[in-house]
Design a protein around this motif. Structure first.
Motif, short mmCIF file in Angstrom:
data_model
loop_
_atom_site.label_atom_id
_atom_site.label_comp_id
_atom_site.label_asym_id
_atom_site.label_seq_id
_atom_site.Cartn_x
_atom_site.Cartn_y
_atom_site.Cartn_z
N GLY A 1 0.81 -1.21 0.00
CA GLY A 1 0.00 0.00 0.00
C GLY A 1 0.84 1.26 0.00
N ARG A 2 2.13 1.10 0.25
CA ARG A 2 3.01 2.25 0.14
C ARG A 2 3.12 2.63 -1.33
N LEU A 3 3.40 3.88 -1.58
CA LEU A 3 3.60 4.30 -2.95
C LEU A 3 4.64 5.41 -3.01
N ALA A 4 5.17 5.62 -4.19
CA ALA A 4 6.15 6.68 -4.40
C ALA A 4 5.74 7.47 -5.64
N ALA A 5 5.59 8.79 -5.46
CA ALA A 5 5.24 9.67 -6.57
C ALA A 5 6.51 10.36 -7.05
N ALA A 6 6.72 10.40 -8.34
CA ALA A 6 7.93 11.03 -8.88
C ALA A 6 7.58 12.06 -9.93
N VAL A 7 8.34 13.15 -9.92
CA VAL A 7 8.23 14.18 -10.95
C VAL A 7 9.63 14.40 -11.51
N VAL A 8 9.74 14.33 -12.82
CA VAL A 8 11.03 14.57 -13.46
C VAL A 8 10.85 15.71 -14.47
N ALA B 1 -7.72 9.68 -9.98
CA ALA B 1 -6.88 10.80 -9.55
C ALA B 1 -6.75 10.87 -8.02
N PHE B 2 -7.82 10.55 -7.33
CA PHE B 2 -7.81 10.67 -5.88
C PHE B 2 -6.85 9.70 -5.20
N ARG B 3 -6.42 8.72 -5.94
CA ARG B 3 -5.49 7.74 -5.40
C ARG B 3 -4.08 8.32 -5.31
N GLU B 4 -3.71 9.07 -6.32
CA GLU B 4 -2.31 9.51 -6.43
C GLU B 4 -2.10 11.00 -6.18
N LEU B 5 -3.18 11.75 -6.15
CA LEU B 5 -3.09 13.20 -6.06
C LEU B 5 -2.25 13.74 -4.89
N PRO B 6 -2.49 13.30 -3.66
CA PRO B 6 -1.73 13.86 -2.52
C PRO B 6 -0.22 13.70 -2.68
N ALA B 7 0.21 12.51 -3.06
CA ALA B 7 1.65 12.26 -3.21
C ALA B 7 2.22 13.06 -4.37
N LEU B 8 1.47 13.15 -5.45
CA LEU B 8 1.95 13.92 -6.60
C LEU B 8 2.07 15.40 -6.26
N VAL B 9 1.11 15.91 -5.51
CA VAL B 9 1.15 17.31 -5.09
C VAL B 9 2.37 17.56 -4.20
N ASP B 10 2.64 16.62 -3.30
CA ASP B 10 3.83 16.73 -2.45
C ASP B 10 5.10 16.82 -3.29
N TYR C 1 -8.92 2.19 -5.75
CA TYR C 1 -8.93 2.39 -7.20
C TYR C 1 -10.35 2.22 -7.73
N VAL C 2 -10.87 3.29 -8.26
CA VAL C 2 -12.18 3.28 -8.89
C VAL C 2 -12.05 3.97 -10.23
#
Length: 223
Positions: free
Chosen positions: A51-58, A87-96, A81-82
């Motif tokens: 359940g951990r995840l890692a969001a990356a921006v390059v 979007a609601f799944r990944e949004l917080p980490a991506l925003v961070d 996941y629906v």
DNA sequence: GCGACAG
DNA sequence: ATCTTGTCGC
């Protein structure tokens, strides 16, 4: 860079859909997008077994495609996941990850869709509204809409039609490879978006932004 | 009504 | 998303 605070987190599907409906009017569509962005950011998220995840921006130089800056944020799946609420799944980490960025990119390239979405508000739209930046989505598989297979050569396209409107474009990024699905997210137009994606695919099917972000997020999960 | 359904 | 080897081709 600055990113608008998402909103009160939705408690369920109905609340999440309401948020999408409330933000959709903020979209700026059909405006000319960045034809020659100086910098382009790719975003992606990888998941671990627990359940951990890692969001990356390059962030890449829009001309040379050299890496300008990288950012990773660890997190947890923020929503089940629906389809349609992805979007609601990944949004917080991506925003961070975006907030930690020193560079303000001229364009955001998301994994997923923009207006090619049941309520015309996919991940690329959501991130576009939150950042105020031009944003587009590149999907690897079809979600909504009907289309005819594009021609076999790099650059060949066919319209993606849903509910009687063109919501995106099916784009062949290399000769003979499976096409990708491009849709507008915010502050750009479909022609520019497809041009941008093609420019980001000098060698492989997926944009360099996406490939780089995918690798970074995956590595961050292991380390 | 039933199935399909971004990552 | 993730589970997974070899193999065909440039």
């Amino acid at each position: 860079m600055e990113v608008r605070v998402p909103h009160e987190w939705p408690s369920g599907a109905a609340a999440a859909e309401a948020i999408q409906d409330r933000l959709r009017p903020l979209l700026e569509l059909d405006v000319p997008g960045p034809a020659a962005p100086r910098t382009v950011a790719g975003l992606d998220v990888s998941y671990a077994d627990d359940g951990r995840l890692a969001a990356a921006v390059v962030v890449l130089d829009g001309t040379t495609l050299d890496v300008v800056e990288e950012s990773v944020a660890a997190g947890t799946a923020a929503f089940p996941y629906v389809p349609g609420l992805f979007a609601f799944r990944e949004l917080p980490a991506l925003v961070d990850a975006l907030r930690a960025l020193k560079t303000v990119p001229d364009l955001l390239v998301c994994d997923g869709f923009g207006v090619a979405h049941p309520r015309r508000f996919g991940l690329a739209c959501h991130l576009g509204v939150l950042t105020g930046l031009p944003c587009l989505g590149v999907g690897k598989t079809a979600f909504v809409g009907a289309y005819a297979p594009p021609g076999p050569r790099r650059g060949d396209t066919s319209p993606l039609v849903d509910g009687g409107e063109v919501v995106g474009r099916v784009l062949r990024t290399q000769d003979g490879v499976k096409p990708v699905f491009v849709s507008v997210g915010h502050r750009t137009d479909l022609d520019t978006a497809c041009r941008n994606v093609l420019d980001l695919c000098p060698r492989y099917r997926l944009p360099e932004t996406t490939r780089r972000a995918d690798r970074l997020s995956r590595d961050a999960l292991t380390a």
